[in-house]
Scaffold this motif. Structure first.
Motif, PDB file in Angstrom:
ATOM      1  N   ASP A 113      60.156   4.372  31.641  1.00  0.00           N
ATOM      2  CA  ASP A 113      60.586   5.512  32.435  1.00  0.00           C
ATOM      3  C   ASP A 113      59.873   6.757  31.925  1.00  0.00           C
ATOM      4  OD1 ASP A 113      61.885   7.251  34.100  1.00  0.00           O
ATOM      5  OD2 ASP A 113      63.734   7.320  32.917  1.00  0.00           O
ATOM      6  N   PRO A 114      58.737   7.109  32.511  1.00  0.00           N
ATOM      7  CA  PRO A 114      57.974   8.257  32.005  1.00  0.00           C
ATOM      8  C   PRO A 114      58.726   9.557  32.248  1.00  0.00           C
ATOM      9  CG  PRO A 114      57.064   7.547  34.098  1.00  0.00           C
ATOM     10  CD  PRO A 114      58.125   6.540  33.737  1.00  0.00           C
ATOM     11  N   GLN A 115      58.761  10.406  31.241  1.00  0.00           N
ATOM     12  CA  GLN A 115      59.462  11.682  31.346  1.00  0.00           C
ATOM     13  C   GLN A 115      58.445  12.801  31.538  1.00  0.00           C
ATOM     14  OE1 GLN A 115      62.815  12.020  31.475  1.00  0.00           O
ATOM     15  NE2 GLN A 115      62.916   9.792  31.394  1.00  0.00           N
ATOM     16  N   LEU A 116      58.448  13.419  32.717  1.00  0.00           N
ATOM     17  CA  LEU A 116      57.587  14.561  32.986  1.00  0.00           C
ATOM     18  C   LEU A 116      58.453  15.816  33.035  1.00  0.00           C
ATOM     19  CD1 LEU A 116      55.174  13.180  35.755  1.00  0.00           C
ATOM     20  CD2 LEU A 116      54.936  13.083  33.273  1.00  0.00           C
ATOM     21  N   LEU A 117      57.991  16.866  32.397  1.00  0.00           N
ATOM     22  CA  LEU A 117      58.727  18.125  32.403  1.00  0.00           C
ATOM     23  C   LEU A 117      58.329  18.952  33.619  1.00  0.00           C
ATOM     24  CD1 LEU A 117      58.382  19.056  28.619  1.00  0.00           C
ATOM     25  CD2 LEU A 117      60.126  17.657  29.732  1.00  0.00           C
ATOM     26  N   ASP A 118      59.191  19.906  33.978  1.00  0.00           N
ATOM     27  CA  ASP A 118      58.906  20.776  35.130  1.00  0.00           C
ATOM     28  C   ASP A 118      57.945  21.885  34.721  1.00  0.00           C
ATOM     29  OD1 ASP A 118      60.529  19.223  36.670  1.00  0.00           O
ATOM     30  OD2 ASP A 118      62.279  20.522  36.498  1.00  0.00           O
ATOM     31  N   ILE A 119      56.784  21.469  34.263  1.00  0.00           N
ATOM     32  CA  ILE A 119      55.708  22.382  33.890  1.00  0.00           C
ATOM     33  C   ILE A 119      54.440  21.889  34.563  1.00  0.00           C
ATOM     34  CG2 ILE A 119      56.740  23.121  31.708  1.00  0.00           C
ATOM     35  CD1 ILE A 119      55.161  21.013  30.271  1.00  0.00           C
ATOM     36  N   SER A 120      53.324  22.543  34.333  1.00  0.00           N
ATOM     37  CA  SER A 120      52.086  22.158  35.020  1.00  0.00           C
ATOM     38  C   SER A 120      51.625  20.767  34.589  1.00  0.00           C
ATOM     39  CB  SER A 120      50.991  23.182  34.735  1.00  0.00           C
ATOM     40  OG  SER A 120      50.591  23.111  33.377  1.00  0.00           O
ATOM     41  N   ILE A 121      50.812  20.153  35.453  1.00  0.00           N
ATOM     42  CA  ILE A 121      50.230  18.850  35.121  1.00  0.00           C
ATOM     43  C   ILE A 121      49.424  18.967  33.823  1.00  0.00           C
ATOM     44  CG2 ILE A 121      48.594  17.084  35.869  1.00  0.00           C
ATOM     45  CD1 ILE A 121      51.022  16.943  37.545  1.00  0.00           C
ATOM     46  N   ARG A 122      48.685  20.064  33.682  1.00  0.00           N
ATOM     47  CA  ARG A 122      47.885  20.278  32.470  1.00  0.00           C
ATOM     48  C   ARG A 122      48.775  20.231  31.231  1.00  0.00           C
ATOM     49  NH1 ARG A 122      46.341  24.715  33.646  1.00  0.00           N
ATOM     50  NH2 ARG A 122      44.126  24.487  34.210  1.00  0.00           N
ATOM     51  N   ASP A 123      49.889  20.986  31.257  1.00  0.00           N
ATOM     52  CA  ASP A 123      50.771  21.044  30.090  1.00  0.00           C
ATOM     53  C   ASP A 123      51.484  19.715  29.851  1.00  0.00           C
ATOM     54  OD1 ASP A 123      50.039  23.642  29.632  1.00  0.00           O
ATOM     55  OD2 ASP A 123      51.750  24.506  30.703  1.00  0.00           O
ATOM     56  N   ASN A 124      51.756  18.962  30.920  1.00  0.00           N
ATOM     57  CA  ASN A 124      52.358  17.644  30.745  1.00  0.00           C
ATOM     58  C   ASN A 124      51.415  16.702  30.018  1.00  0.00           C
ATOM     59  OD1 ASN A 124      55.122  16.771  31.860  1.00  0.00           O
ATOM     60  ND2 ASN A 124      54.419  18.202  33.449  1.00  0.00           N
ATOM     61  N   ILE A 125      50.146  16.724  30.393  1.00  0.00           N
ATOM     62  CA  ILE A 125      49.172  15.834  29.751  1.00  0.00           C
ATOM     63  C   ILE A 125      48.889  16.285  28.325  1.00  0.00           C
ATOM     64  CG2 ILE A 125      46.776  15.021  29.830  1.00  0.00           C
ATOM     65  CD1 ILE A 125      46.938  15.077  32.866  1.00  0.00           C
ATOM     66  N   ALA A 126      48.821  17.598  28.116  1.00  0.00           N
ATOM     67  CA  ALA A 126      48.489  18.136  26.789  1.00  0.00           C
ATOM     68  C   ALA A 126      49.731  18.384  25.943  1.00  0.00           C
ATOM     69  CB  ALA A 126      47.693  19.434  26.947  1.00  0.00           C
ATOM     70  N   LEU A 127      50.849  17.771  26.302  1.00  0.00           N
ATOM     71  CA  LEU A 127      52.108  18.042  25.605  1.00  0.00           C
ATOM     72  C   LEU A 127      52.012  17.728  24.114  1.00  0.00           C
ATOM     73  CD1 LEU A 127      54.953  19.047  26.342  1.00  0.00           C
ATOM     74  CD2 LEU A 127      55.655  16.658  26.516  1.00  0.00           C
ATOM     75  N   GLY A 128      51.318  16.645  23.773  1.00  0.00           N
ATOM     76  CA  GLY A 128      51.194  16.257  22.368  1.00  0.00           C
ATOM     77  C   GLY A 128      49.908  16.721  21.728  1.00  0.00           C
ATOM     78  N   ALA A 168      40.947  12.539  29.830  1.00  0.00           N
ATOM     79  CA  ALA A 168      42.107  11.657  29.657  1.00  0.00           C
ATOM     80  C   ALA A 168      42.657  11.227  31.007  1.00  0.00           C
ATOM     81  CB  ALA A 168      43.186  12.377  28.849  1.00  0.00           C
ATOM     82  N   ALA A 169      42.689  12.159  31.980  1.00  0.00           N
ATOM     83  CA  ALA A 169      43.183  11.819  33.315  1.00  0.00           C
ATOM     84  C   ALA A 169      42.295  10.782  33.985  1.00  0.00           C
ATOM     85  CB  ALA A 169      43.272  13.081  34.161  1.00  0.00           C
ATOM     86  N   ALA A 170      40.989  10.902  33.781  1.00  0.00           N
ATOM     87  CA  ALA A 170      40.061   9.934  34.380  1.00  0.00           C
ATOM     88  C   ALA A 170      40.269   8.547  33.794  1.00  0.00           C
ATOM     89  CB  ALA A 170      38.624  10.402  34.171  1.00  0.00           C
ATOM     90  N   ILE A 176      50.224   9.607  34.338  1.00  0.00           N
ATOM     91  CA  ILE A 176      50.190  10.915  33.661  1.00  0.00           C
ATOM     92  C   ILE A 176      50.671  10.754  32.219  1.00  0.00           C
ATOM     93  CG2 ILE A 176      51.231  13.216  33.608  1.00  0.00           C
ATOM     94  CD1 ILE A 176      51.269  13.144  36.675  1.00  0.00           C
ATOM     95  N   ALA A 177      51.705   9.934  32.021  1.00  0.00           N
ATOM     96  CA  ALA A 177      52.203   9.682  30.673  1.00  0.00           C
ATOM     97  C   ALA A 177      51.156   8.956  29.833  1.00  0.00           C
ATOM     98  CB  ALA A 177      53.495   8.868  30.736  1.00  0.00           C
ATOM     99  N   ILE A 178      50.413   8.052  30.453  1.00  0.00           N
ATOM    100  CA  ILE A 178      49.343   7.355  29.739  1.00  0.00           C
ATOM    101  C   ILE A 178      48.223   8.332  29.373  1.00  0.00           C
ATOM    102  CG2 ILE A 178      47.535   5.605  29.978  1.00  0.00           C
ATOM    103  CD1 ILE A 178      49.539   3.995  31.688  1.00  0.00           C
ATOM    104  N   ALA A 179      47.899   9.244  30.294  1.00  0.00           N
ATOM    105  CA  ALA A 179      46.891  10.269  29.993  1.00  0.00           C
ATOM    106  C   ALA A 179      47.346  11.120  28.804  1.00  0.00           C
ATOM    107  CB  ALA A 179      46.660  11.145  31.222  1.00  0.00           C
ATOM    108  N   ARG A 180      48.617  11.404  28.744  1.00  0.00           N
ATOM    109  CA  ARG A 180      49.167  12.164  27.613  1.00  0.00           C
ATOM    110  C   ARG A 180      48.928  11.420  26.306  1.00  0.00           C
ATOM    111  NH1 ARG A 180      55.300  12.547  28.289  1.00  0.00           N
ATOM    112  NH2 ARG A 180      54.769  14.060  29.902  1.00  0.00           N
ATOM    113  N   ALA A 181      49.215  10.097  26.309  1.00  0.00           N
ATOM    114  CA  ALA A 181      49.009   9.297  25.104  1.00  0.00           C
ATOM    115  C   ALA A 181      47.519   9.176  24.772  1.00  0.00           C
ATOM    116  CB  ALA A 181      49.622   7.908  25.300  1.00  0.00           C
ATOM    117  N   LEU A 182      46.663   9.088  25.787  1.00  0.00           N
ATOM    118  CA  LEU A 182      45.220   9.031  25.551  1.00  0.00           C
ATOM    119  C   LEU A 182      44.717  10.295  24.870  1.00  0.00           C
ATOM    120  CD1 LEU A 182      44.022   7.423  28.911  1.00  0.00           C
ATOM    121  CD2 LEU A 182      43.483   6.542  26.622  1.00  0.00           C
TER     122      LEU A 182
END
Length: 600
Positions: free
Chosen positions: A445-460, A472-474, A507-513
């Motif tokens: 269950d991927p958890q996305l915050l109500d922020i921009s896609i950029r900030d979701n991917i760069a969260l970590g 990472a998105a590619a 998107i969650a996978i891009a975050r981990a990448l």
């Protein structure tokens, strides 16, 4: 992961095993005093100002009586009232009102500043506690408690801090000072003003019996309703998918019905008493008694008409004061229960802080680990080694301990016995920020915050530039979707972007990448996605796991294709571990491969 309902262990148990409402009420009052200790001086000052504000309520009436007597004497004498005397009394009247409401303004300013300070202190403590709480503590039930504490409970206490000290103090001092004045004017008019109070007092004493305990019990019911509602809503998609809505919402229905039965049994008899009590202090009845009795006294020449009218108006203050006191008493009951929940939340034991060591590699060693949720043993003396750069699948029936074991590697919690080491270092000796640069995870269950896609991917990976985010998105096969959005990377989730389950997963996978941690904990990310999304996610996962040490929770045969070793768990114990060929004949692997049992 198995979740259990937690109740405070400090309360005395009731007949049904639930906390004793009387003890809960007492604990709530203690919790309120504890929480408000930093602002106690401000509240005391506000109460003193409230008493002064209420006491000054008598001054305008004293001046009005004198003004009335001046006007009445002039009318009787057939002369014009002395202008100087009238203007002097009017100036005193204006000054009294100005001074009184000036004090009221200062008192409310003190309480509202105290409320702001209180909110800052409590919310800062909450953030600190939640930031250090074990991630495994955030179950669906506890999520409901957190939501109620942060959103509802702080608001309930706000009303008591910002308004109750002034209003309750004034609601006592104002009628007392006014009633004393009625007795000064004439003791018979004073008695007429309070003629119905004994009746109201007797009715109210009957109604208030056990009020604190009943309020605490009501709050316990509401907390249960809130927790089961969050639990049901959080899993509604899975519930509907498997057609178990009727069974799955039973806990919420039972909680709501229990509350309804309790509330009806409690409040039903009180409605009659409340109606009688309100009638006893209704303005019409008080005015009737005061004016009728006062008129008789005036006719006998005992008092003047001005005194009768003044005392009758003063008597009308009583219902308003009683209403304020009743509302304030109820607010304090609610605030006590709210404070108890906040104090309980603030008492959540933190996950012990990590040390200063850094992993020396990316191997995983699980040594004689045992872990329990309350009295439920989830893992029992489990040992497992995952070599650096290898992929290990955890398989087993539901409740076998797979998820618990995987989350211990990510240090969602610490084992009660044994140890988990990454790169030869116990995870308890690794600082959290270092650990989560070394370990990343992708859940079902991927958890996305109500922020921009950029900030979701760069969260970590704060500070990552757009080039790294797009790369990472590619690799996660989600870049085409992001480019299709009007705002691209600036699109805000929930407002500009509404990704599907498969898109959110990528998107969650891009975050981990982007984090590029050498150790990856992977809960099968394609368990509940459609075939088209599953193909894209599998390609993204292939890029994600390359060169990493991977611990994957497997639910289907497709998930274990190509893994280096398989660990089979059941009932919290490790039954077998080896390469796919070595465990192929294990009974569970045979059942897992059978078409009729494929799935979780």
């Amino acid at each position: 992961m198995t979740t259990t309902d937690h109740e405070s262990g400090d309360n005395e148990a009731g007949a049904d095993g639930s906390p004793d409402p009387r003890e809960t009420h007492r604990e709530g009052q203690r919790a309120f005093r504890e929480l408000t200790a930093p602002i106690r001086l401000s509240l005391t000052v506000a109460r003193i100002l409230g008493i002064v504000y209420g006491g000054l309520a008598v001054v305008p009436y004293v001046i009005l009586v004198q003004l009335g007597e001046v006007l009445l004497d002039a009318a009787r004498s057939g002369v014009t009232p002395e202008r100087g005397a009238v203007m002097n009394l009017l100036m005193w009247l204006t000054g009294a009102f100005g001074a009184r409401y000036g004090i009221y303004f200062v008192a409310l300013t003190v309480t509202h500043l105290a409320d702001v300070r209180f909110g800052h202190i409590v919310r800062t403590r909450m953030v600190d506690v939640l930031a250090r709480a074990p991630l495994a503590w955030f179950t669906s039930a506890n999520s409901g408690a957190v939501r109620k504490a942060i959103q509802d409970d702080t608001h309930d206490i706000h009303a008591v801090i910002a308004h109750a000290p002034v209003e309750s103090s004034a609601a006592i001092s104002a009628p007392l000072s006014l009633l004393v004045y009625t007795f000064v004017v004439d003791w018979r008019l004073g008695l007429l003003s309070i003629a119905t109070l004994p009746v109201y007092g007797l009715i109210n004493a009957w109604m208030m019996r056990g009020m604190g305990e009943k309020t605490a019990e009501m709050d316990r019911h509401l907390t249960r309703v809130s927790a089961t509602m969050v639990e049901f809503v959080s899993g509604i998609s899975v519930v509907k998918a498997f057609g178990t809505v009727g069974r799955s919402h039973r806990r919420f229905t039972e909680a709501a019905e229990d509350f309804a039965r309790f509330y009806l049994a409690w409040c039903g008899p009180l409605l009659t008493g409340s109606a009688l009590g309100q009638a006893a202090v209704s303005p019409s009845l008080i005015l009737l008694i005061s004016t009728a009795g006062g008129a008789a006294l005036a006719a006998a020449g005992v008092v003047s008409p001005v005194q009768v009218v003044t005392c009758a108006i003063i008597a009308l203050v009583i219902p308003a004061a009683i209403e304020v006191l009743g509302t304030t008493a109820w607010s304090y009951q609610i605030a006590g229960a709210s404070a108890l929940r906040i104090v309980t939340l603030l008492a959540v034991p933190p996950l012990p802080g990590g040390g200063t060591e850094k992993p020396r590699g990316a191997s995983i060693d699980i040594d004689a680990v045992s872990f329990a949720y309350g009295s439920t043993l989830a893992l029992d003396d489990v040992s497992l080694s995952v070599p650096e750069g290898s992929v290990t699948a955890l398989v087993g029936p539901s409740g076998s301990g797979k998820s618990t074991l995987a989350t211990l590697v990510a240090r969602f919690a610490d084992p009660q016995r044994g140890s988990v080491r990454i790169g030869g270092v116990d995870v308890r000796d690794i600082a959290p920020d270092v650990l989560y640069r070394h370990v990343s995870f992708v859940l079902q269950d991927p958890q996305l915050l109500d922020i921009s896609i950029r900030d979701n991917i760069a969260l970590g990976a704060r500070g990552a530039d757009d080039e790294a985010v797009w790369k990472a998105a590619a690799h996660a096969r989600i870049d085409d979707y992001i480019r299709s959005l009007p705002g691209g990377l600036d699109s805000v989730v929930g407002r500009d972007a509404h990704p599907s389950g498969g898109q959110a997963q990528r998107i969650a996978i891009a975050r981990a990448l982007l984090v590029d941690a050498p150790v990856l904990v992977l809960d099968e990310a394609t368990a509940f996605t459609d075939p088209e999304a599953e193909a894209d996610i599998q390609q993204a996962l292939s890029a994600l796991v390359e060169g990493k040490t991977v611990l994957v929770i497997a639910h289907r045969p497709a998930s274990i294709a190509g893994v280096d070793q398989i660990a089979i768990l059941e009932g919290g114990r490790l039954l077998a571990c080896g390469s796919p060929d070595e465990v192929a004949e294990h009974p569970y692997m045979r059942r897992m491969s059978a078409p009729s049992t494929e799935g979780r």
